[in-house]
Write an enzyme that holds these catalytic residues in place. Structure first.
Site, PDB file in Angstrom:
ATOM      1  N   ASP A 246     -81.623  93.833  43.458  1.00 39.01           N
ATOM      2  CA  ASP A 246     -81.173  93.082  44.634  1.00 39.01           C
ATOM      3  C   ASP A 246     -80.571  94.004  45.689  1.00 39.01           C
ATOM      4  OD1 ASP A 246     -81.962  90.785  43.406  1.00 39.01           O
ATOM      5  OD2 ASP A 246     -79.950  90.121  42.852  1.00 39.01           O
ATOM      6  N   ASP A 259     -75.997  92.560  41.775  1.00 32.65           N
ATOM      7  CA  ASP A 259     -76.892  91.453  41.439  1.00 32.65           C
ATOM      8  C   ASP A 259     -76.265  90.159  41.945  1.00 32.65           C
ATOM      9  OD1 ASP A 259     -79.283  90.612  40.368  1.00 32.65           O
ATOM     10  OD2 ASP A 259     -78.419  90.094  38.423  1.00 32.65           O
ATOM     11  N   LYS A 261     -76.068  86.180  42.210  1.00 34.19           N
ATOM     12  CA  LYS A 261     -76.426  84.997  41.432  1.00 34.19           C
ATOM     13  C   LYS A 261     -75.875  83.745  42.109  1.00 34.19           C
ATOM     14  CE  LYS A 261     -78.390  87.322  38.127  1.00 34.19           C
ATOM     15  NZ  LYS A 261     -79.867  87.269  37.961  1.00 34.19           N
TER      16      LYS A 261
END
Length: 340
Positions: A246, A259, A261
């Site tokens: 990412d 990352d 989420k």
């Protein structure tokens, strides 16, 4: 009257005390007591002992362990002995703990000792963005999905069946489709934020579907700087796996694999993110062993954003924690390779 007779005989004629109990008391004073006692002893049916049919030999050690103690016999050792006697030897319920102590057969360090990184350059660079190529190498996501623990698989399946019961099969399919779409839009908006602040602000105002997620991460974005990669493919040239990172940037001065989420439920602890730490560790190892990247990473960051706009939870992974999850990732990778 009886008491007076008893006292008179006791003091005047002790020899006649025996006669007092033999004749007057039994026959005159209590004629029915003797009859009642005789009836109680001989007329009732003998009570059956419910313990006569118990296997005395099987439980004699248990009975002895309880009765041999002057104080309470319930100590940790005796409880284990009793459980073993009653139910047999215990199952190996610590298998998961032993799995963690298992050492990977093919050990590869997280940090690449052979990689030479250039000196830091103060000039700003455009973040790297390498397209993901289709190869025979498995992806990090695929490896984690196919080596999921039975417990996690059980809870995921139970959640799926619960959602299908509430929404129906078509409704659940549409629900998962919307989740993926929101995730893609959220990542695209974050990429725009790092590339062009003005364009990102405009998108944030226009796109209602992800405005809550973007509001959720505003306090985290303030701590991110020097973005080096966005939505960029990585591959581990030694272990032969790949993935799509990412973001790689500095979080509070530490270079991290980040990352992003999304979640509808709060995840305040790292353990609530399930296999996400293993995914981050896998990406860190891939970057460090990928020749396309002239830097190495030793830290990770998992940011959980919420649809209702509540402040996101950033979970920072220091080098020590990343090394621990790297070891677990290598074990999952070995398990995948053995199955395939």
């Amino acid at each position: 009257l009886v008491r007076m007779k008893f006292l008179q005989l006791l003091f005047r004629k002790p020899g006649k005390l025996e006669m007092l109990f033999q004749i007057p008391f039994c026959q005159k004073q209590f004629p029915y007591v003797c009859l009642a006692t005789s009836t109680c002893l001989y007329s009732k049916k003998k009570k059956v002992n419910s313990y006569e049919h118990v296997d005395q030999e099987k439980y004699k050690n248990l009975v002895y362990s309880v009765t041999s103690y002057k104080t309470s016999a319930q100590t940790p050792d005796t409880i284990l002995e009793e459980d073993n006697l009653l139910y047999g030897p215990p199952d190996n319920h610590r298998s998961s703990v032993k799995a963690e102590t298992k050492i990977p057969k093919n050990w590869v360090p997280l940090i690449n000792p052979n990689k030479r990184t250039p000196l830091p350059n103060s000039d700003s660079k455009v973040p790297m963005k390498i397209a993901l190529q289709k190869t025979k190498m498995p992806s990090v996501t695929r490896i984690l999905q196919q080596t999921i623990s039975p417990q996690q698989a059980f809870y995921l399946e139970r959640w799926k069946q619960k959602m299908i019961l509430e929404l129906g099969k078509d409704g659940f399919a549409q629900y998962t489709k919307n989740l993926f779409l929101q995730g893609e839009l959220f990542h695209a908006a974050l990429e725009s934020i790092f590339l062009s602040e003005e364009m990102a602000t405009k998108e944030q105002r226009e796109d209602v579907a992800i405005s809550g997620y973007l509001s959720s991460v505003q306090h985290v974005l303030k701590d991110i700087s020097e973005v080096k990669a966005l939505e960029s493919a990585v591959q581990h040239e030694t272990l032969r796996y790949l993935g799509l990172v990412d973001c790689v940037a500095k979080y509070r001065g530490q270079l991290c694999v980040i990352d992003w989420k999304t979640s509808e439920k709060p995840k305040p602890y790292l353990k609530n993110t399930f296999d996400n730490p293993l995914q981050v560790a896998a990406y860190i190892g891939a970057i460090n062993h990928d020749a396309n990247y002239d830097f190495q990473v030793s830290c990770g960051l998992i940011v959980v954003a919420y649809k209702n706009g509540s402040p996101a939870h950033p979970h920072f992974m220091d080098p020590n924690l990343c090394s621990q999850y790297w070891k677990k990732w290598l074990l999952r990778l070995e398990e995948y390779m053995d199955r395939n």
